[in-house]
Design a protein around this motif. Structure first.
Motif: not given
Lengths: 380, 380, 380, 380
Positions: B296-298, B328-335, B365-376
């Motif tokens: 997901h990303r937020h 490690f870091c996760v930037p804004s809106w990165a899956f 704001r938050e969003e799940a990855l819709a494609e590919n079964g939810g995996y990048q």
């Protein structure tokens, strides 16, 4: 941050010989060490500590006054230069010399002057940014927010809050209208939280009686029973000039006012008694004839528009003379004081600011000028 | 913002041919107009509108993983290179390639690794920035916050909140200690709200029993009667590893966890049930053996430290393998998604972030990855 | 209110000859006037003003101590006398002599002792009243709240909040169990707000892992991520004795405690840091060996159960000796002080009360005893 | 509670043969057991359970309408019968037949009609009870609250909140004035939280400009900057009729109103947006010409005064016709509906109530009448 140029590879330009502060001189061994760290996406804190932990804030923004008589002709000229369709919105924005990279008027606040001809309308959109308008001149302007249409006159203050569908226009029967926009776009971008959507129909339907927001929520200390509301912004979208000015005049009769701000009232969300939007606050203040407030400084960024009267403000030791419709800013932690030069008429200043941000993050701090009787010496 | 170079005087590089967006081509007349506006400290919104109102956030920060085995030797080497007296604090900070100008590890968050020898102590100071430490290795470390001394072990999480006097040290009987610092220094600077004070004595007195904060406020769902508190941060300053891990294991027994985060608990202010400080939140999460969370990303910026186990995370389509103590870091809106590679042991990730900011400003704001079964899909 | 008998038709029994108080003597004309008002469903305020506006509270409730050794045999005898099916619940309730009309133990608080045999279960129901249980003896007791089953041991404190489906039982493998119930039934009735529903199946299904509430919400200063909650009571339903006592002992090491209450902790709702339910609060307090607290009084009604140790309390000038499992009450505005008679062991008092009501209505007031070194003279 | 007389020693009068309810018949053995319990200040829950846990609320209060034309002459007559000095305050209170023991008009709310001659003044006092006044007739009335003097006209609503020094009077130049008082005295007494103090000087000084509270806090959605406030009640003490009625008329233009209440607005504390005092709320509602609202019922006790117009209400199936200045009550959980009998004029009802109590304790519940198209059959 410092724009001073340094010799390539210099790492000790922020040294301070104060106990508890970093004071490490470059040596060849250290410079080599710094370069290794750099390759690891790291650095030595002591090379930047004094820079990133200053003793007190020093704003990137300059104090600026934008004269309306200068801006107005350019704003009007834009009518001939671009269409609303091509431009999206026909707006001249205020570009603080210290904040050009983020298109801010001061701090993280955006502001612009927008103009519309009778019969024109901008397309509807929604964005994460919180927005407001303050009407400067003209008749027939309106704003639609989530299906609520509001008619607007001079000195009316309107919200188009974060996430709402909104659009602006001027009725066919109106005159050319100019208003000031205020938004937190630079902050939203800085926080990497900006989303933007164009309305699928480019226009939204008006689904409520015109001016219903004011009729419903504009009673003093009265809450409509059918008023469920769970948004983080005010359900009252329009704050009209007449009752605002009347409230100030009433309040002026029973208060000495603030030594720093005269007679000032904050626009509030009637549901909570707090700020109108989560990132932008606004106020209207009245300076009595001849009033000269004392200087103070505080954190936060403030944009002013002169609604009534003329006078001057001293900001960071510099005098800025103003008259109706002029706009000026006070950067964070700059001393400022205001003077109404009329001996018979009051003067009124509209202001919007990032106080809600400063308060909710715990960043607000305030200090009176102790020296010189509380008045700044004015720089030549 | 875009770092792309444009021809001098070009103003139409952000055009988009989409209804509701700015799409104005440069003409000589317009360029001349823009130059006049520039002299008035103003600009035409349509030349920058599409740039400052992006469709969605695109972070300045890169996803980065800092391997502890790389950093550790440099951190230790700093002991020989600088004294705490000269350096203020002996810290190697994490410098995100996209955020070098503000010395941030991600977004507006600073992070560094600090090292101290037995018997060393840093001088006491106070600042507007909110700070935390997470202990990585060594014995005998302590922190003093406003007269409250706390002893610290591996994976303990400590607050030194905004405005408090604080200092760190390692007892003479201890071993060399390394910990991760986390601060909101870049945010404080961006908001132009930073104040810094060195303690007049360079040391503060310990005025309470050692570890009294934990003894007083560390009971589960219990509030001490003599616990008046009116600060905007938690009165509990130390969150020890053992009860935190036990709570995660207990919770894991009765929950499926989040599809995106596994079994995660936020550290809270026991007075309010909310975040530990007004600008920085923190959490500890447990990934079960073999667990692979969905992407997901937020919005918001997140710094992770691996406390236990090994695995990898996919951030913005790129795989980052990690083991104990890596950061490690996760930037804004990165899956992002996390994987525990062990089939028998759980893995634990400590995280600090700017969630309190995003929430109080209404920016989350938050969003799940819709494609590919939810995996990048992982980039090669 | 006064139970004193007056001559028929007397209206001036509350006269006070104090400026600002009513002091009107009956005359034939006035008595006749009063009778006319009576026919109009009205009265003259001055005939009752001094009665209904007393100088300070005088509780209807008496201070009472209920010895467990007296009650226990009667509670056990109820097993032979009634079935749970016929009785609904097999409970002996505590009936304050001043509150018989509302079946209250003190003020507007109900309390009773409930007993269950192994294998018995009470039917499921829901009501507006907020309820709690405090386990006194036996093994195998359980409570189910909205599908969450909890196993219970001595000194465990359990919530069955307002509006929840709940039922109690003892497992077949257990022993006879006795617990104290506490409810706000009298308050709910007084406020004319009581609703009662029997579960359609008389039993509810267990829909969560056993003891999941504690596993999820019982971490110290940790909030589970998947913990959405919008009720006005705590999501943590069970507060176990072991961690509560450990927290008290820890806290005792770093505090002098309250002069009036020793070392006291309030049970809290971890979501808010506030009281566990909107109308009932609860606490556990520890009196150190030999501790004799000073006397104070406050508004609100308080029920105590002795969990550990023995000693006495002085309430309203009267001494009440207590030992484990005894129950006593402190009425509103009665001075009270507590004594642990052991020189080596601590004593613990569980308490539930209407503090949330007093606080949210603005009715809480507190006062230390000024005379006699802060200790009450004990009445013979 | 039930006033039905039972045979001496009868304990089974509340039996219900419903699963989950108590259904235990008296036997000699049980009666003997009950007598033993009684000696221990205890009882068997099953003898009272069905009484104290009713299926739904049944109010002690009756619906009553007090005609002003009946009360007025008696109120005026009190002028000749008692002096304010002797009476304290010259008030005729409304005595609900079901609540005589606590001198309540409905539920736990007190109400009375107070009269004052020109030049008279009541002595200043303070009490725990929260109070309000609603002006019915006359000119020149004033109230002083903590040094703030307010002048009052018909239909003005004034607060004298819990703990404030307050006093009332009529200026020498005025006329005889009558107003309705509303207080929570019965609630304060029930909660055993009442304190009363006579002002040491019997009069307080006016320390602020007259009507400053309205001038400062009476702006719509505007907060004065110099407005620090930390009390649990509104800083706005007077709500004038003219702006209130104007707000209702404005709101009526844009709302359908509530099916049960027409166009209703709650008076609010502008600091919080919530109720004016912690225990008493108030509202003003407008019924359009010919409007007949649907019936609903809810918990809580409500006192109405007719400010404008005439019509009737159906309460608990009984019709009560009303005209200007009449007062009536709606007890908890009684169905009620209102009818404006004029075909051309609106009608306005002022109301005060215990909604803040019901809400903060979690006791509020509401239900529409499902049968008969939502209208009650009116009892003959």
């Amino acid at each position: 941050m410092s724009k001073v140029e340094h010799a390539k590879g210099q790492h000790d330009q922020y040294r301070e010989s104060v106990a508890g502060r970093a004071d490490v001189e470059d040596t060849p061994e250290l410079v080599s060490y710094y370069e290794e760290l750099d390759r690891l996406k790291a650095g030595a804190l002591w090379t930047v500590a004094n820079k990133i932990e200053p003793w007190q804030p020093k704003s990137e923004s300059e104090a600026v006054l934008w004269r309306y008589r200068d801006l107005r002709e350019h704003v009007l000229r834009s009518i001939d230069l671009v269409t609303p369709e091509k431009a999206g919105r026909r707006v001249i924005y205020l570009n603080n010399p210290g904040r050009r990279d983020v298109a801010a008027a001061v701090g993280w606040l955006y502001s612009g002057l927008q103009v519309m001809h009778p019969g024109e309308a901008a397309s509807a959109h929604a964005h994460s940014a919180s927005a407001l308008r303050f009407i400067m001149e003209g008749q027939g302007a309106y704003t639609i927010v989530d299906g609520h249409k509001m008619t607007l006159g001079a000195n009316d203050f309107v919200l188009t809050p974060n996430g709402t569908w909104h659009e602006h226009g001027v009725g066919a029967e109106g005159t050319t209208c100019i208003w000031q926009d205020g938004l937190d776009i630079p902050l939203v971008n800085a926080m990497e939280a900006g989303f933007y959507v164009v309305h699928p129909d480019l226009r939204q339907a008006v689904t409520h009686p015109v001016n219903d927001s004011t009729a419903k929520w504009g009673g003093a200390a009265l809450r409509p029973q059918m008023g469920d509301w769970n948004k983080n912004y005010s359900p009252l979208f329009k704050y009209e000039w007449a009752p605002t000015y009347e409230a100030l005049v009433n309040y002026a009769r029973v208060t000495d006012g603030s030594p720093f701000d005269g007679v000032l009232m904050h626009y509030t969300n009637p549901i909570t008694g707090g700020h109108v939007m989560p990132t932008i606050g606004a106020s209207m203040q009245l300076l009595r004839p001849g009033e000269h407030t004392k200087a103070h400084r505080h954190t936060g960024s403030f944009m002013y528009q002169v609604c009534k009267g003329s006078g001057y403000s001293v900001i960071g030791g510099k005098r800025f003379d103003w008259t109706e419709r002029d706009i000026f800013c006070v950067p964070s932690w700059a001393f400022h004081e205001h003077v109404n030069l009329s001996s018979s008429e009051d003067a009124c200043l509209f202001c919007f600011n990032d106080l809600p941000v400063m308060e909710s993050l715990g960043f607000y701090r305030e200090e009176a000028l102790a020296e010189n009787g509380g008045y700044q010496p004015v720089l030549a």
